[in-house]
Design a protein around this motif. Structure first.
Motif, mmCIF file in Angstrom:
data_model
loop_
_atom_site.group_PDB
_atom_site.id
_atom_site.type_symbol
_atom_site.label_atom_id
_atom_site.label_comp_id
_atom_site.label_asym_id
_atom_site.label_seq_id
_atom_site.Cartn_x
_atom_site.Cartn_y
_atom_site.Cartn_z
ATOM 1 N N ILE A 6 14.301 -41.951 12.559
ATOM 2 C CA ILE A 6 14.316 -43.344 12.116
ATOM 3 C C ILE A 6 14.936 -43.441 10.492
ATOM 4 C CG2 ILE A 6 12.008 -43.706 13.063
ATOM 5 C CD1 ILE A 6 10.539 -43.361 10.437
ATOM 6 N N ASN A 7 15.195 -44.824 10.320
ATOM 7 C CA ASN A 7 15.684 -45.195 8.881
ATOM 8 C C ASN A 7 17.096 -44.494 8.423
ATOM 9 O OD1 ASN A 7 13.435 -46.624 8.035
ATOM 10 N ND2 ASN A 7 12.294 -44.863 7.683
ATOM 11 N N GLU A 21 22.861 -50.261 10.167
ATOM 12 C CA GLU A 21 22.520 -49.690 8.925
ATOM 13 C C GLU A 21 20.881 -49.224 8.714
ATOM 14 O OE1 GLU A 21 24.192 -52.028 5.722
ATOM 15 O OE2 GLU A 21 26.063 -51.594 6.686
ATOM 16 N N ASN A 22 20.051 -49.516 9.248
ATOM 17 C CA ASN A 22 18.575 -48.959 9.534
ATOM 18 C C ASN A 22 18.501 -48.918 10.663
ATOM 19 O OD1 ASN A 22 16.213 -48.366 8.337
ATOM 20 N ND2 ASN A 22 15.393 -50.504 8.239
ATOM 21 N N GLY A 23 18.847 -47.896 11.322
ATOM 22 C CA GLY A 23 18.775 -47.529 12.742
ATOM 23 C C GLY A 23 17.639 -46.511 13.060
ATOM 24 N N ASP A 37 18.996 -50.797 15.914
ATOM 25 C CA ASP A 37 18.009 -51.197 15.025
ATOM 26 C C ASP A 37 16.591 -50.712 14.960
ATOM 27 O OD1 ASP A 37 19.959 -52.501 13.743
ATOM 28 O OD2 ASP A 37 20.101 -54.386 14.618
ATOM 29 N N MET A 38 16.018 -50.536 13.884
ATOM 30 C CA MET A 38 14.565 -49.943 13.902
ATOM 31 C C MET A 38 13.854 -50.984 14.720
ATOM 32 S SD MET A 38 13.827 -47.149 12.265
ATOM 33 C CE MET A 38 12.236 -47.398 11.386
ATOM 34 N N ASP A 53 12.233 -38.797 9.473
ATOM 35 C CA ASP A 53 12.735 -39.820 8.600
ATOM 36 C C ASP A 53 14.151 -39.500 8.141
ATOM 37 O OD1 ASP A 53 13.016 -41.750 6.966
ATOM 38 O OD2 ASP A 53 11.208 -41.805 6.088
ATOM 39 N N ALA A 54 15.121 -39.827 8.586
ATOM 40 C CA ALA A 54 16.504 -39.757 8.286
ATOM 41 C C ALA A 54 16.902 -40.752 6.953
ATOM 42 C CB ALA A 54 17.240 -39.873 9.398
#
Ligand SMILES: [Zn+2]
Length: 428
Positions: A6-7, A21-23, A37-38, A53-54
């Protein structure tokens, strides 16, 4: 095993070069179950065994090294300073005559070690003792396409027979594919090349070959056949089967047209071309003509490493000076060359090469907190010009994390180093 990243900033290298960009990426066993996307709802429904958490990382497809001779790690630095002909004839070939299957296995393990540490998840190899390379591949968990080099030096028939045996032996292997290989035009007769073409047709395989690597190769071919190497190979029918052509440094406009018309895949190996002073391949011209161009390191003895991140950097610079155009080979194109274009060349793009649902989870993570990854918003440029292999902090292949934080899973580097250097003391 179900896993979620995530992230992350995700560069998919899919058809539209989608970037999130926030995937997040969902991984179910060996495959990608979702990328986008998230999405909290989807995340909850997926019920992962592990959530990573990436944040502060980029995730891109694993790099594909589309041209190498893996076990030549053993000859890194040997014969340095010689041009290709003398390097091969006076140094490499005599040393290769002493190679045992165990040497090739140890050399392959060193090569795979370098690749896992620098974000490569798949490679196309041309060498011999295929079973021993395959053993290293299986033990270390990387994905590979292997090809037995066939040349008319020291027994053509036996080499072709071994090539056919490897095709039959690794049919339906989940991590290894096989293709045929003709070493070059100057190490094969026309009759030999025709037999290789027939084999490729019979088994429905591609041919891996070096083409137009040096001025000498091209000049000798013109002298002998009144044709360039590309024209000659086209005339004997090689391009009627799928071909992966390494180097392609010295090309005429007509050669480029033929490579495009016949859908030949080209592999650019800038470090090797520089080190052996072979020349600079006209990569932007090939791309403008619509040729699929992938990227490779060549063997470690003409590079001297198997680091695709470094190769991306050199490729990006090389194309600009070759075409005197600072817009040549932009960041997106270089990333494609190192990922999806390689998968297309190897005919495994349905399986890997981009981050898409249903494909194998072959991916790497790039640390964006590193000083070499700043400024963060320039991430595409950073990937091409400023990051190094140390920023490739995770390598996943088929859903399994094989390298994390510069450490390879279940692996004894000290022991490999010792075995590797013992081989070298005997070989050269
Ligand atoms: Zn090569």
């Amino acid at each position: 095993m179900k896993m979620i990243f995530i992230n992350a900033l995700i560069i998919t290298a899919d058809e539209n070069f989608s970037i999130y960009e926030n995937g997040m990426i969902l991984i179910d066993d060996t495959k990608i179950a979702f990328v986008g996307d998230m999405n909290i709802k989807r995340q909850i429904e997926f019920a992962a065994d592990e959530v990573i958490d990436a944040k502060g990382n980029i995730i891109i497809p694993g790099l594909i090294n589309a041209h190498t001779h893996l076990s030549m790690t053993l000859f890194s630095g040997y014969g340095s300073g010689l041009p290709l002909k003398e390097w091969l004839e006076d140094k490499i070939w005599p040393a290769e005559e002493k190679l045992t299957p165990q040497d090739v296995y140890i050399g392959a393990k060193m090569g795979i070690t370098q690749m896992l540490l620098s974000g490569t998840t798949c490679f196309l190899d041309m060498y011999y003792f295929i079973d021993d390379i395959a053993k290293a591949v299986e033990e270390m968990g990387i994905r590979a396409v292997l090809s037995r080099a066939v040349l008319d030096v020291g027994g053509f028939d036996l080499k072709l027979k071994e090539s056919i045996e490897s095709i039959e032996k690794y049919e339906n292997h989940n991590m290894i594919d096989i293709m045929t290989a003709a070493h070059t035009i100057y190490t094969n007769t026309t009759q030999g090349l025709l037999e290789i073409i027939d084999t490729a047709k019979k088994y429905n395989k591609s041919i891996n070959i070096h083409i137009s690597e040096t001025k000498l190769e091209t000049a000798n071919c013109i002298k002998k056949y009144k044709k360039t190497p590309v024209e000659y190979l086209n005339d004997i029918g090689m391009f009627d089967v799928p071909v992966i052509a390494a180097h392609c440094v010295h090309l005429s406009d007509n050669d480029i047209k033929i490579l495009h018309d016949k859908k030949v895949n080209v592999v650019h190996n800038p470090s090797s071309n520089f080190k052996l002073a072979s020349g600079i391949a006209p990569i932007q011209k090939l791309i403008d003509a619509g040729v699929n161009v992938a990227l490779g390191t060549d063997g470690a003895s003409s590079n001297n490493n198997l680091d695709m991140i470094e190769e991306m950097h050199i490729a990006a610079l090389t194309a600009k000076i070759e075409s005197c155009n600072p817009a040549a080979l932009d960041a997106e194109t270089v990333i494609k060359m190192a990922t999806i274009n390689g998968a297309k060349a190897l005919k495994i793009d349905k399986k890997t090469g981009s981050l898409e649902i249903g494909k194998q989870a072959d991916l790497i993570m790039i640390d964006t907190d590193s000083p070499f990854s700043q400024p963060k918003r320039e991430y595409l440029n950073n990937l091409d010009y400023s990051i190094e292999r140390r920023e490739a902090t995770m390598t996943m292949i088929a859903g399994e994390i094989l390298q994390s934080g510069g450490i390879i899973k279940d692996f004894d580097l000290e022991n490999l180093n010792e075995q590797f250097n013992n081989c070298i003391d005997r070989l050269c």
